[in-house]
Design a protein around this motif. Structure first.
Motif, PDB file in Angstrom:
ATOM      1  N   ARG A  57       0.848  -1.190   0.000  1.00 41.12           N
ATOM      2  CA  ARG A  57       0.000   0.000   0.000  1.00 41.12           C
ATOM      3  C   ARG A  57       0.883   1.238   0.000  1.00 41.12           C
ATOM      4  NH1 ARG A  57      -5.420  -0.734   3.643  1.00 41.12           N
ATOM      5  NH2 ARG A  57      -5.884  -2.920   3.153  1.00 41.12           N
ATOM      6  N   ARG A  58       0.595   2.166  -0.903  1.00 42.73           N
ATOM      7  CA  ARG A  58       1.287   3.453  -0.893  1.00 42.73           C
ATOM      8  C   ARG A  58       0.563   4.380   0.069  1.00 42.73           C
ATOM      9  NH1 ARG A  58       4.636   3.646  -5.549  1.00 42.73           N
ATOM     10  NH2 ARG A  58       5.591   5.452  -4.541  1.00 42.73           N
ATOM     11  N   VAL A  59       1.326   5.040   0.915  1.00 41.60           N
ATOM     12  CA  VAL A  59       0.746   5.847   1.992  1.00 41.60           C
ATOM     13  C   VAL A  59       1.350   7.248   1.961  1.00 41.60           C
ATOM     14  CG1 VAL A  59       0.323   5.978   4.476  1.00 41.60           C
ATOM     15  CG2 VAL A  59       0.600   3.742   3.373  1.00 41.60           C
ATOM     16  N   VAL A  60       0.522   8.253   2.148  1.00 42.84           N
ATOM     17  CA  VAL A  60       1.040   9.616   2.254  1.00 42.84           C
ATOM     18  C   VAL A  60       1.559   9.832   3.671  1.00 42.84           C
ATOM     19  CG1 VAL A  60      -0.512  10.502   0.488  1.00 42.84           C
ATOM     20  CG2 VAL A  60      -1.222  10.555   2.880  1.00 42.84           C
ATOM     21  N   ALA A  61       2.541  10.702   3.802  1.00 43.58           N
ATOM     22  CA  ALA A  61       3.110  10.984   5.115  1.00 43.58           C
ATOM     23  C   ALA A  61       2.021  11.485   6.065  1.00 43.58           C
ATOM     24  CB  ALA A  61       4.216  12.024   4.987  1.00 43.58           C
ATOM     25  N   GLY A  62       2.023  10.989   7.272  1.00 42.72           N
ATOM     26  CA  GLY A  62       1.040  11.395   8.264  1.00 42.72           C
ATOM     27  C   GLY A  62      -0.201  10.531   8.308  1.00 42.72           C
ATOM     28  N   ALA A  63      -0.315   9.564   7.386  1.00 45.99           N
ATOM     29  CA  ALA A  63      -1.518   8.732   7.341  1.00 45.99           C
ATOM     30  C   ALA A  63      -1.225   7.270   7.663  1.00 45.99           C
ATOM     31  CB  ALA A  63      -2.171   8.827   5.958  1.00 45.99           C
ATOM     32  N   VAL A  64      -0.076   6.997   8.270  1.00 44.59           N
ATOM     33  CA  VAL A  64       0.302   5.613   8.551  1.00 44.59           C
ATOM     34  C   VAL A  64      -0.683   4.956   9.516  1.00 44.59           C
ATOM     35  CG1 VAL A  64       2.056   4.118   9.586  1.00 44.59           C
ATOM     36  CG2 VAL A  64       2.746   5.986   8.065  1.00 44.59           C
ATOM     37  N   ALA A  76      -9.630  -8.423  10.472  1.00 51.24           N
ATOM     38  CA  ALA A  76     -10.171  -8.748  11.802  1.00 51.24           C
ATOM     39  C   ALA A  76      -9.069  -8.864  12.839  1.00 51.24           C
ATOM     40  CB  ALA A  76     -10.989 -10.036  11.749  1.00 51.24           C
ATOM     41  N   VAL A  77      -8.095  -7.960  12.754  1.00 54.85           N
ATOM     42  CA  VAL A  77      -6.977  -7.935  13.697  1.00 54.85           C
ATOM     43  C   VAL A  77      -7.263  -6.885  14.765  1.00 54.85           C
ATOM     44  CG1 VAL A  77      -4.553  -7.249  13.952  1.00 54.85           C
ATOM     45  CG2 VAL A  77      -5.247  -8.760  12.076  1.00 54.85           C
ATOM     46  N   SER A  78      -7.168  -7.266  16.023  1.00 58.62           N
ATOM     47  CA  SER A  78      -7.474  -6.324  17.105  1.00 58.62           C
ATOM     48  C   SER A  78      -6.302  -6.094  18.041  1.00 58.62           C
ATOM     49  CB  SER A  78      -8.673  -6.838  17.915  1.00 58.62           C
ATOM     50  OG  SER A  78      -8.382  -8.098  18.496  1.00 58.62           O
ATOM     51  N   ARG A  79      -5.272  -6.918  17.956  1.00 56.02           N
ATOM     52  CA  ARG A  79      -4.182  -6.832  18.929  1.00 56.02           C
ATOM     53  C   ARG A  79      -2.833  -7.046  18.240  1.00 56.02           C
ATOM     54  NH1 ARG A  79      -2.336 -10.615  23.174  1.00 56.02           N
ATOM     55  NH2 ARG A  79      -1.706  -9.448  25.021  1.00 56.02           N
ATOM     56  N   LEU A  80      -1.980  -6.032  18.327  1.00 56.76           N
ATOM     57  CA  LEU A  80      -0.658  -6.087  17.708  1.00 56.76           C
ATOM     58  C   LEU A  80       0.414  -5.963  18.783  1.00 56.76           C
ATOM     59  CD1 LEU A  80      -1.107  -3.556  14.748  1.00 56.76           C
ATOM     60  CD2 LEU A  80      -1.127  -6.055  14.566  1.00 56.76           C
ATOM     61  N   VAL A  81       1.526  -6.658  18.582  1.00 57.98           N
ATOM     62  CA  VAL A  81       2.710  -6.398  19.385  1.00 57.98           C
ATOM     63  C   VAL A  81       3.559  -5.397  18.609  1.00 57.98           C
ATOM     64  CG1 VAL A  81       3.975  -8.375  18.415  1.00 57.98           C
ATOM     65  CG2 VAL A  81       4.684  -7.407  20.597  1.00 57.98           C
ATOM     66  N   VAL A  82       4.169  -4.459  19.310  1.00 56.78           N
ATOM     67  CA  VAL A  82       4.967  -3.429  18.649  1.00 56.78           C
ATOM     68  C   VAL A  82       6.270  -3.227  19.416  1.00 56.78           C
ATOM     69  CG1 VAL A  82       2.921  -2.234  17.772  1.00 56.78           C
ATOM     70  CG2 VAL A  82       3.928  -1.533  19.961  1.00 56.78           C
ATOM     71  N   PRO A  83       7.332  -2.753  18.736  1.00 57.30           N
ATOM     72  CA  PRO A  83       8.561  -2.406  19.452  1.00 57.30           C
ATOM     73  C   PRO A  83       8.281  -1.312  20.471  1.00 57.30           C
ATOM     74  CG  PRO A  83       8.925  -2.488  17.075  1.00 57.30           C
ATOM     75  CD  PRO A  83       7.451  -2.558  17.276  1.00 57.30           C
ATOM     76  N   THR A  84       9.037  -1.312  21.552  1.00 61.14           N
ATOM     77  CA  THR A  84       8.788  -0.336  22.611  1.00 61.14           C
ATOM     78  C   THR A  84       8.996   1.099  22.140  1.00 61.14           C
ATOM     79  OG1 THR A  84      11.080  -0.624  23.365  1.00 61.14           O
ATOM     80  CG2 THR A  84       9.386  -1.947  24.450  1.00 61.14           C
ATOM     81  N   ALA A  85       9.856   1.303  21.137  1.00 55.57           N
ATOM     82  CA  ALA A  85      10.154   2.656  20.663  1.00 55.57           C
ATOM     83  C   ALA A  85       9.445   2.982  19.349  1.00 55.57           C
ATOM     84  CB  ALA A  85      11.664   2.843  20.497  1.00 55.57           C
ATOM     85  N   LEU A  86       8.407   2.221  19.001  1.00 55.16           N
ATOM     86  CA  LEU A  86       7.693   2.509  17.767  1.00 55.16           C
ATOM     87  C   LEU A  86       7.059   3.893  17.827  1.00 55.16           C
ATOM     88  CD1 LEU A  86       6.816   0.972  15.083  1.00 55.16           C
ATOM     89  CD2 LEU A  86       4.566   0.831  16.183  1.00 55.16           C
ATOM     90  N   ARG A  87       7.093   4.609  16.720  1.00 57.44           N
ATOM     91  CA  ARG A  87       6.531   5.957  16.676  1.00 57.44           C
ATOM     92  C   ARG A  87       5.059   5.961  17.076  1.00 57.44           C
ATOM     93  NH1 ARG A  87       8.322   8.871  11.129  1.00 57.44           N
ATOM     94  NH2 ARG A  87       6.386   9.949  11.685  1.00 57.44           N
ATOM     95  N   ALA A  88       4.703   6.898  17.921  1.00 58.92           N
ATOM     96  CA  ALA A  88       3.329   6.979  18.415  1.00 58.92           C
ATOM     97  C   ALA A  88       2.341   7.269  17.293  1.00 58.92           C
ATOM     98  CB  ALA A  88       3.231   8.045  19.501  1.00 58.92           C
ATOM     99  N   ASP A  89       2.758   8.050  16.292  1.00 59.17           N
ATOM    100  CA  ASP A  89       1.822   8.406  15.224  1.00 59.17           C
ATOM    101  C   ASP A  89       1.611   7.286  14.217  1.00 59.17           C
ATOM    102  OD1 ASP A  89       4.410   8.625  14.256  1.00 59.17           O
ATOM    103  OD2 ASP A  89       3.962  10.337  12.959  1.00 59.17           O
ATOM    104  N   TRP A  90       2.240   6.138  14.421  1.00 57.99           N
ATOM    105  CA  TRP A  90       1.975   4.963  13.589  1.00 57.99           C
ATOM    106  C   TRP A  90       0.926   4.053  14.232  1.00 57.99           C
ATOM    107  CZ3 TRP A  90       7.453   2.851  11.855  1.00 57.99           C
ATOM    108  CH2 TRP A  90       8.034   3.777  10.966  1.00 57.99           C
ATOM    109  N   VAL A 210       5.729   4.681   2.537  1.00 57.18           N
ATOM    110  CA  VAL A 210       5.360   6.043   2.880  1.00 57.18           C
ATOM    111  C   VAL A 210       6.112   7.018   1.979  1.00 57.18           C
ATOM    112  CG1 VAL A 210       5.240   7.753   4.715  1.00 57.18           C
ATOM    113  CG2 VAL A 210       5.025   5.324   5.264  1.00 57.18           C
ATOM    114  N   ALA A 211       5.373   7.892   1.319  1.00 60.79           N
ATOM    115  CA  ALA A 211       5.976   8.892   0.451  1.00 60.79           C
ATOM    116  C   ALA A 211       6.838   9.831   1.273  1.00 60.79           C
ATOM    117  CB  ALA A 211       4.898   9.665  -0.281  1.00 60.79           C
TER     118      ALA A 211
END
Length: 212
Positions: A57-64, A76-90, A210-211
């Motif tokens: 998927r091509r994504v514009v900046a700020g829409a991740v 139907a995904v409701s729960r993801l594991v993420v790195p502790t330092a993953l960007r909050a806006d993602w 992300v563009a």
């Protein structure tokens, strides 16, 4: 009584007595630097990743975050594991994004998927490179869950493998970080040439480009 000489000992003795020869210079006629424009390089990467049956998927900046939410809702995904330092806006507010707390393989298997960034991407091979950076996390979190959503910034895409290797050599030498190369969902055709996905890693790979 003379000690019996095995075939192995005889072969090794012959090798030792054969002497040393200088190794011939390796011919390197392959390209070491790309020539595509930024847009062409990003398009080639997307095409190659799609060839591996990954969703791109091509994504514009700020829409991740919005795109991650749409991917999760569609699957139907409701729960993801993420790195502790993953960007909050993602991280979409509508999806439970749980920071990795050193979960065991069994605990990771209970998550619907994982969301990470990446260090580099190679257009020519459609390869994503993970190096356990802050927004990528441990290797285990990208190998156990069934779904991997990976965010790739267009600025991280290089055209050729030698270009990627030059940067990765520095990371390994100076920072001693592990490297994982991902080219599509985990798959094998070893048994009767039937393709089976999810054998030694995620069954599904979604790449958000992300563009820049």
């Amino acid at each position: 009584m003379a000690k019996p000489v095995s075939a192995r000992d005889e072969i090794l003795a012959r090798i030792a007595s054969a002497g040393q020869w200088p190794a011939p210079a390796a011919e390197r006629e392959y390209h070491v630097a790309g020539s595509l424009s930024d847009g062409e390089r990003a398009k080639l990467f997307c095409d190659r990743v799609a060839d591996y049956r990954a969703e791109v998927r091509r994504v514009v900046a700020g829409a991740v975050a919005d795109e991650v939410r749409d991917v999760c809702f569609a699957r139907a995904v409701s729960r993801l594991v993420v790195p502790t330092a993953l960007r909050a806006d993602w991280r979409p507010a509508e999806v439970d994004a749980v920071p990795d707390a050193g979960f065991t393989a069994r605990e990771l298997d209970a998550f619907d998927g994982v969301l990470t960034g990446c260090t580099l991407a190679v257009a020519a091979t459609g390869t994503i490179v993970l190096t356990a950076a802050a927004d990528e996390g441990r290797r285990a979190i990208t190998l156990v869950p069934d779904l991997h959503i990976c965010v790739v910034d267009e600025r991280c895409i290089v055209e050729l493998v030698p270009e990627a290797m030059r940067e990765l050599a520095r990371i390994v030498r100076d920072e001693r970080r592990p490297i994982t190369l991902v080219s599509g969902p985990s798959a094998t055709s070893d048994i009767e040439l039937d393709r089976v996905e999810g054998v030694h890693g995620p069954r599904s790979l979604v790449v958000l480009v992300v563009a820049s």
